[in-house]
Design a protein around this motif. Structure first.
Motif, PDB file in Angstrom:
ATOM      1  N   LEU A 120       0.780  -0.934  -0.133  1.00 53.46           N
ATOM      2  CA  LEU A 120       0.167  -0.080   0.084  1.00 53.46           C
ATOM      3  C   LEU A 120       0.752   1.217   0.074  1.00 53.46           C
ATOM      4  O   LEU A 120       0.604   2.171  -0.811  1.00 53.46           O
ATOM      5  CB  LEU A 120      -0.876  -0.002   1.218  1.00 53.46           C
ATOM      6  CG  LEU A 120      -2.278   0.949   1.281  1.00 53.46           C
ATOM      7  CD1 LEU A 120      -3.231   0.425   1.935  1.00 53.46           C
ATOM      8  CD2 LEU A 120      -1.598   2.263   1.697  1.00 53.46           C
ATOM      9  N   PRO A 121       1.862   1.422   1.150  1.00 57.15           N
ATOM     10  CA  PRO A 121       2.400   2.608   1.031  1.00 57.15           C
ATOM     11  C   PRO A 121       3.455   2.713  -0.165  1.00 57.15           C
ATOM     12  O   PRO A 121       3.609   4.068  -0.829  1.00 57.15           O
ATOM     13  CB  PRO A 121       3.480   2.686   2.290  1.00 57.15           C
ATOM     14  CG  PRO A 121       3.251   1.341   2.796  1.00 57.15           C
ATOM     15  CD  PRO A 121       2.076   0.674   2.304  1.00 57.15           C
ATOM     16  N   VAL A 122       4.043   1.643  -0.732  1.00 61.85           N
ATOM     17  CA  VAL A 122       5.131   1.575  -1.684  1.00 61.85           C
ATOM     18  C   VAL A 122       4.657   2.090  -3.086  1.00 61.85           C
ATOM     19  O   VAL A 122       5.272   2.396  -3.732  1.00 61.85           O
ATOM     20  CB  VAL A 122       5.825   0.257  -1.706  1.00 61.85           C
ATOM     21  CG1 VAL A 122       5.053  -0.575  -2.759  1.00 61.85           C
ATOM     22  CG2 VAL A 122       7.122   0.503  -2.356  1.00 61.85           C
ATOM     23  N   GLN A 123       3.278   2.004  -3.129  1.00 64.82           N
ATOM     24  CA  GLN A 123       2.561   2.233  -4.520  1.00 64.82           C
ATOM     25  C   GLN A 123       1.825   3.613  -4.311  1.00 64.82           C
ATOM     26  O   GLN A 123       1.949   4.462  -5.175  1.00 64.82           O
ATOM     27  CB  GLN A 123       1.526   1.106  -4.912  1.00 64.82           C
ATOM     28  CG  GLN A 123       2.120  -0.088  -5.137  1.00 64.82           C
ATOM     29  CD  GLN A 123       1.288  -1.167  -5.994  1.00 64.82           C
ATOM     30  OE1 GLN A 123       0.509  -0.681  -6.772  1.00 64.82           O
ATOM     31  NE2 GLN A 123       1.523  -2.419  -5.675  1.00 64.82           N
ATOM     32  N   LEU A 124       0.989   3.869  -3.088  1.00 63.21           N
ATOM     33  CA  LEU A 124       0.098   4.939  -3.021  1.00 63.21           C
ATOM     34  C   LEU A 124       1.089   6.065  -2.809  1.00 63.21           C
ATOM     35  O   LEU A 124       0.791   7.340  -3.701  1.00 63.21           O
ATOM     36  CB  LEU A 124      -0.617   4.905  -1.756  1.00 63.21           C
ATOM     37  CG  LEU A 124      -1.634   6.071  -1.593  1.00 63.21           C
ATOM     38  CD1 LEU A 124      -2.481   6.574  -2.703  1.00 63.21           C
ATOM     39  CD2 LEU A 124      -2.178   5.944  -0.361  1.00 63.21           C
ATOM     40  N   PHE A 125       2.074   6.087  -1.884  1.00 65.24           N
ATOM     41  CA  PHE A 125       3.041   7.133  -1.757  1.00 65.24           C
ATOM     42  C   PHE A 125       3.914   7.577  -3.028  1.00 65.24           C
ATOM     43  O   PHE A 125       4.117   8.916  -3.197  1.00 65.24           O
ATOM     44  CB  PHE A 125       3.709   6.969  -0.400  1.00 65.24           C
ATOM     45  CG  PHE A 125       2.908   6.931   0.682  1.00 65.24           C
ATOM     46  CD1 PHE A 125       1.870   7.647   1.002  1.00 65.24           C
ATOM     47  CD2 PHE A 125       3.434   6.057   1.945  1.00 65.24           C
ATOM     48  CE1 PHE A 125       1.147   7.493   1.929  1.00 65.24           C
ATOM     49  CE2 PHE A 125       2.594   5.889   2.873  1.00 65.24           C
ATOM     50  CZ  PHE A 125       1.380   6.625   3.196  1.00 65.24           C
ATOM     51  N   TYR A 126       4.047   6.636  -3.709  1.00 65.13           N
ATOM     52  CA  TYR A 126       5.039   6.854  -4.886  1.00 65.13           C
ATOM     53  C   TYR A 126       4.047   7.585  -5.945  1.00 65.13           C
ATOM     54  O   TYR A 126       4.673   8.437  -6.462  1.00 65.13           O
ATOM     55  CB  TYR A 126       5.368   5.403  -5.593  1.00 65.13           C
ATOM     56  CG  TYR A 126       6.043   5.379  -7.026  1.00 65.13           C
ATOM     57  CD1 TYR A 126       7.177   5.748  -7.053  1.00 65.13           C
ATOM     58  CD2 TYR A 126       5.218   4.719  -7.909  1.00 65.13           C
ATOM     59  CE1 TYR A 126       7.803   5.637  -8.381  1.00 65.13           C
ATOM     60  CE2 TYR A 126       5.749   4.611  -9.178  1.00 65.13           C
ATOM     61  CZ  TYR A 126       6.828   5.124  -9.280  1.00 65.13           C
ATOM     62  OH  TYR A 126       7.548   5.139 -10.561  1.00 65.13           O
ATOM     63  N   PHE A 127       2.955   7.165  -6.114  1.00 63.35           N
ATOM     64  CA  PHE A 127       2.042   7.947  -7.137  1.00 63.35           C
ATOM     65  C   PHE A 127       1.874   9.571  -6.620  1.00 63.35           C
ATOM     66  O   PHE A 127       1.724  10.339  -7.467  1.00 63.35           O
ATOM     67  CB  PHE A 127       0.846   7.197  -7.276  1.00 63.35           C
ATOM     68  CG  PHE A 127       0.827   6.139  -8.091  1.00 63.35           C
ATOM     69  CD1 PHE A 127       1.443   6.030  -9.456  1.00 63.35           C
ATOM     70  CD2 PHE A 127       0.432   4.601  -8.070  1.00 63.35           C
ATOM     71  CE1 PHE A 127       1.608   5.198 -10.451  1.00 63.35           C
ATOM     72  CE2 PHE A 127       0.604   3.688  -8.862  1.00 63.35           C
ATOM     73  CZ  PHE A 127       1.067   3.990 -10.008  1.00 63.35           C
ATOM     74  N   GLY A 145       7.962  11.080  -0.564  1.00 65.82           N
ATOM     75  CA  GLY A 145       8.778  10.456  -0.834  1.00 65.82           C
ATOM     76  C   GLY A 145       9.700   9.702   0.143  1.00 65.82           C
ATOM     77  O   GLY A 145       9.734   8.471  -0.168  1.00 65.82           O
ATOM     78  N   PHE A 146       9.744  10.040   1.417  1.00 65.88           N
ATOM     79  CA  PHE A 146      10.559   9.205   2.384  1.00 65.88           C
ATOM     80  C   PHE A 146       9.603   8.062   2.664  1.00 65.88           C
ATOM     81  O   PHE A 146      10.059   7.047   2.932  1.00 65.88           O
ATOM     82  CB  PHE A 146      11.150  10.359   3.550  1.00 65.88           C
ATOM     83  CG  PHE A 146      12.225  10.836   3.249  1.00 65.88           C
ATOM     84  CD1 PHE A 146      13.471   9.879   3.163  1.00 65.88           C
ATOM     85  CD2 PHE A 146      12.414  12.259   2.850  1.00 65.88           C
ATOM     86  CE1 PHE A 146      14.802  10.724   2.651  1.00 65.88           C
ATOM     87  CE2 PHE A 146      13.648  12.739   2.627  1.00 65.88           C
ATOM     88  CZ  PHE A 146      14.558  12.167   2.534  1.00 65.88           C
ATOM     89  N   LEU A 147       8.148   8.454   2.915  1.00 63.46           N
ATOM     90  CA  LEU A 147       7.192   7.305   3.318  1.00 63.46           C
ATOM     91  C   LEU A 147       7.381   6.400   2.090  1.00 63.46           C
ATOM     92  O   LEU A 147       7.124   5.145   2.674  1.00 63.46           O
ATOM     93  CB  LEU A 147       5.928   7.956   3.405  1.00 63.46           C
ATOM     94  CG  LEU A 147       5.613   8.822   4.691  1.00 63.46           C
ATOM     95  CD1 LEU A 147       4.228   9.253   4.723  1.00 63.46           C
ATOM     96  CD2 LEU A 147       6.063   8.034   6.075  1.00 63.46           C
ATOM     97  N   SER A 148       7.402   6.567   1.191  1.00 63.87           N
ATOM     98  CA  SER A 148       7.563   5.651  -0.038  1.00 63.87           C
ATOM     99  C   SER A 148       8.653   4.779   0.189  1.00 63.87           C
ATOM    100  O   SER A 148       8.686   3.568   0.086  1.00 63.87           O
ATOM    101  CB  SER A 148       7.571   6.225  -1.259  1.00 63.87           C
ATOM    102  OG  SER A 148       7.660   5.266  -2.468  1.00 63.87           O
ATOM    103  N   ALA A 149       9.753   5.296   0.438  1.00 58.77           N
ATOM    104  CA  ALA A 149      10.973   4.651   0.733  1.00 58.77           C
ATOM    105  C   ALA A 149      10.872   3.808   1.979  1.00 58.77           C
ATOM    106  O   ALA A 149      11.346   2.496   2.054  1.00 58.77           O
ATOM    107  CB  ALA A 149      12.346   5.548   1.063  1.00 58.77           C
ATOM    108  N   VAL A 150      10.212   4.099   3.184  1.00 58.77           N
ATOM    109  CA  VAL A 150       9.996   3.368   4.261  1.00 58.77           C
ATOM    110  C   VAL A 150       9.040   2.196   3.963  1.00 58.77           C
ATOM    111  O   VAL A 150       9.070   1.117   4.318  1.00 58.77           O
ATOM    112  CB  VAL A 150       9.415   4.050   5.451  1.00 58.77           C
ATOM    113  CG1 VAL A 150       8.818   3.215   6.581  1.00 58.77           C
ATOM    114  CG2 VAL A 150      10.045   5.250   5.669  1.00 58.77           C
ATOM    115  N   GLY A 151       8.128   2.317   3.005  1.00 57.96           N
ATOM    116  CA  GLY A 151       7.223   1.344   2.329  1.00 57.96           C
ATOM    117  C   GLY A 151       7.877   0.362   1.519  1.00 57.96           C
ATOM    118  O   GLY A 151       7.694  -0.790   1.592  1.00 57.96           O
TER     119      GLY A 151
END
Length: 307
Positions: free
Chosen positions: A88-95, A166-172
């Protein structure tokens, strides 16, 4: 000879998978530019439901019994965590970062994920943090600074919200890597990713369902299909199968093709303007992450002796 040729083939396919992920970010950027009603939430939900169902159908067709895993409470809890805290975070935050900035920035920031993996392992598993790791981390954050400011202390080229997500996406990305590390040895990647996608989709519906007034135009559905097929279904399986023939350290190096593809594609097709400081920051981040995979010679020799 056959095993060497297989290794070469899957190395090329792993690099192709990473390139596909980078290109899919460009398709997402094109969708957000096409209409304001197309949001990261809608695209993520659509991508997850379609991809999840397709992957589970493929698993069933291959005789992998995707519903059997639901009977094991421990495996089910890992899948739920994998879906909600990884996919979820790796895709949603990325977009979200793509919408707020661009595909290049989103992919480069997400590429920082290995540093969060390293920090987690250092804190919880007492993994030794090498001097090289510290130098790489400093180099990476200098790279982020250059990318975010163009090298000017009093100027932000990227909005704070884009940096935050962007950093949340990296955490994901780190969670996505760490959570399934044990279950992936026993469960098919099709089953794991398929159920993970559906769990993440259900989570998004509970948090904030969004169906939106999407323009029903061929370009929209063509780009959305490209995000699902080229950015999800094909590369996920290519990368998962590549790990059977290619060492994980090499696969990690090949991940660099993702930000490279997104950046080059952004320059060629979206007229992305990259200053000298932007290129320097990008190179610093790429080199820093790749440096994490460098093993000392004495460790390599010890490993060979064990084998």
């Amino acid at each position: 000879m056959k095993s060497i040729s297989k290794q070469k083939l899957w190395t090329i396919l792993a690099a192709s998978a990473a390139t596909m992920w980078g290109i899919s970010g460009l398709f997402g950027e094109a969708l957000f530019n096409f209409s304001a009603s197309i949001t990261p939430l809608w695209l993520t939900q659509t991508r997850m439901i379609v991809s999840g169902i397709v992957l589970l159908i493929m698993a069933q067709a291959l005789g992998q019994k995707p519903f059997a895993i639901l009977k094991n409470k421990r495996d089910l809890s890992v899948i739920v965590a994998y879906g909600l805290l990884g996919l979820l975070p790796v895709q949603l935050f990325y977009f979200i970062v793509i919408q707020k900035a661009n595909a290049s920035v989103a992919t480069i920031l997400q590429f920082m994920g290995p540093f969060f993996v390293l920090a987690y392992l250092g804190l919880t598993h007492k993994q030794v943090i090498r001097r090289l790791d510290i130098i790489a981390a400093i180099g990476a954050f200098i790279g982020v600074f250059l990318l975010a400011t163009h090298g000017k202390f009093n100027h932000l080229a990227i909005t704070p919200i884009a940096l935050f997500f962007g950093f949340l996406s990296a955490v994901g990305e780190a969670s996505y890597t760490l959570i399934p590390v044990n279950i992936v040895k026993r469960v098919s990647s099709l089953v794991l990713t398929g159920w993970g996608m559906l769990v993440a989709r259900i989570g998004l519906i509970i948090i904030h369902p969004q169906f939106g007034n999407i323009p029903h135009k061929p370009q929209v559905w063509l780009l959305t299909s490209a995000v699902i097929i080229i950015g999800t279904i094909i590369p996920f399986q290519m990368m998962a199968n590549a790990l059977r023939y290619v060492k994980p350290a090499i696969v990690s190096l090949l991940d660099a093709f993702e930000p490279m593809a997104a950046t080059i594609g952004g320059v060629l097709f979206f007229h992305l303007s990259m200053s000298l400081m932007d290129w320097l920051g990008t190179v610093l981040i790429l080199v820093a992450v790749l440096a994490l995979n460098i093993s000392p010679k004495n460790k390599i020799k010890a490993k060979k002796q064990e084998d």
